[in-house]
Design a protein around this motif. Structure first.
Motif, PDB file in Angstrom:
ATOM      1  N   GLY A   1      -7.354 -27.846 -81.442  1.00 51.83           N
ATOM      2  CA  GLY A   1      -5.952 -28.246 -81.441  1.00 51.83           C
ATOM      3  C   GLY A   1      -5.135 -27.598 -80.344  1.00 51.83           C
ATOM      4  O   GLY A   1      -3.950 -27.878 -80.203  1.00 51.83           O
ATOM      5  N   GLY A   2      -5.754 -26.741 -79.547  1.00 50.02           N
ATOM      6  CA  GLY A   2      -5.031 -26.059 -78.484  1.00 50.02           C
ATOM      7  C   GLY A   2      -5.045 -26.804 -77.162  1.00 50.02           C
ATOM      8  O   GLY A   2      -4.328 -26.452 -76.244  1.00 50.02           O
ATOM      9  N   PHE A   3      -5.886 -27.825 -77.067  1.00 45.77           N
ATOM     10  CA  PHE A   3      -5.961 -28.614 -75.839  1.00 45.77           C
ATOM     11  C   PHE A   3      -6.309 -30.046 -76.200  1.00 45.77           C
ATOM     12  O   PHE A   3      -6.746 -30.332 -77.312  1.00 45.77           O
ATOM     13  N   GLY A   4      -6.106 -30.933 -75.228  1.00 42.55           N
ATOM     14  CA  GLY A   4      -6.350 -32.348 -75.473  1.00 42.55           C
ATOM     15  C   GLY A   4      -7.382 -32.926 -74.526  1.00 42.55           C
ATOM     16  O   GLY A   4      -8.083 -32.199 -73.803  1.00 42.55           O
ATOM     17  N   TYR A   5      -7.442 -34.240 -74.491  1.00 43.25           N
ATOM     18  CA  TYR A   5      -8.456 -34.962 -73.731  1.00 43.25           C
ATOM     19  C   TYR A   5      -8.382 -34.682 -72.230  1.00 43.25           C
ATOM     20  O   TYR A   5      -9.415 -34.517 -71.585  1.00 43.25           O
ATOM     21  N   PHE A   6      -7.184 -34.608 -71.681  1.00 38.45           N
ATOM     22  CA  PHE A   6      -7.051 -34.401 -70.230  1.00 38.45           C
ATOM     23  C   PHE A   6      -7.529 -33.020 -69.825  1.00 38.45           C
ATOM     24  O   PHE A   6      -8.203 -32.856 -68.809  1.00 38.45           O
ATOM     25  N   GLU A   7      -7.204 -32.021 -70.619  1.00 37.18           N
ATOM     26  CA  GLU A   7      -7.691 -30.670 -70.337  1.00 37.18           C
ATOM     27  C   GLU A   7      -9.212 -30.613 -70.480  1.00 37.18           C
ATOM     28  O   GLU A   7      -9.897 -29.960 -69.680  1.00 37.18           O
TER      29      GLU A   7
END
Length: 188
Positions: free
Chosen positions: A41-47
């Motif tokens: 939950g700390g990062f998403g798809y782009f990261e």
């Protein structure tokens, strides 16, 4: 939107990707790997995509192609890096990554036992062939004529989503005792 997870920095994301890939015995699709790794939950798809590109560039992850589809596999260098950096990932995130991997593996396993495809028969009619497989042996399979491509795709989609229910329903229908019958009509 503020992220709530513990993994936020690019190098932490890379460590997590390498860590979840240590669970793999074979190559994996990009979407499945993303599903496994984006568990904190700390990062998403782009990261995730940025970190993957860097890991591929560094030679930690190898890109292969199987059946026209890109697949991803941890290299020996990647294994060494994963081992070296796995302790930098908080234990709660490692635990969640393990749960995420188990969920993705169950989905991959299910996908591997369901076969659905359509084709044109010699007489010009279109048919859909659907099957539940046990390794390479069909446990349940059937072929049905369809009038067009759209209906073929709908049958395939619905079978992939509800294969077990269809199997159970067919077994119930086949085991139902319709009407009266003579004892000698049933072979044991």
């Amino acid at each position: 939107m503020k992220r709530i997870g513990l993994i936020r920095e690019k190098n932490e994301i890379e460590y997590l990707i390498l860590y979840v890939m240590t669970f793999l015995k074979s190559s994996i699709r990009y979407e499945d790997l993303a599903d496994m790794a984006i568990c904190d939950g700390g990062f998403g798809y782009f990261e995730f995509s940025d970190a993957m590109a860097e890991l591929i560039r560094l030679g930690h992850i190898q890109v292969t192609e199987e059946a026209g589809e890109k697949r991803y596999l941890l290299t020996e260098t990647g294994h060494q890096a994963a081992e070296a950096f796995s302790r930098r990932i908080p234990s709660s995130v490692r635990l969640e990554a393990g749960r995420s991997a188990a969920r993705v593996f169950a989905r991959i396993r299910r996908r591997s036992v369901i076969s659905a495809g359509h084709f044109t028969r010699e007489d010009g009619t279109m048919a859909v062939r659907l099957a539940l497989m046990d390794d390479k042996t069909p446990v349940f399979s059937f072929e049905i004529m369809v009038p067009n491509e759209a209906q073929a795709q709908l049958f395939e989609k619905n079978f992939r989503a509800h294969a077990e229910e269809m199997y159970d329903g067919m077994i119930c229908v086949l085991l139902n005792q319709y009407g009266a019958f003579e004892e000698d009509e049933i072979e044991e």
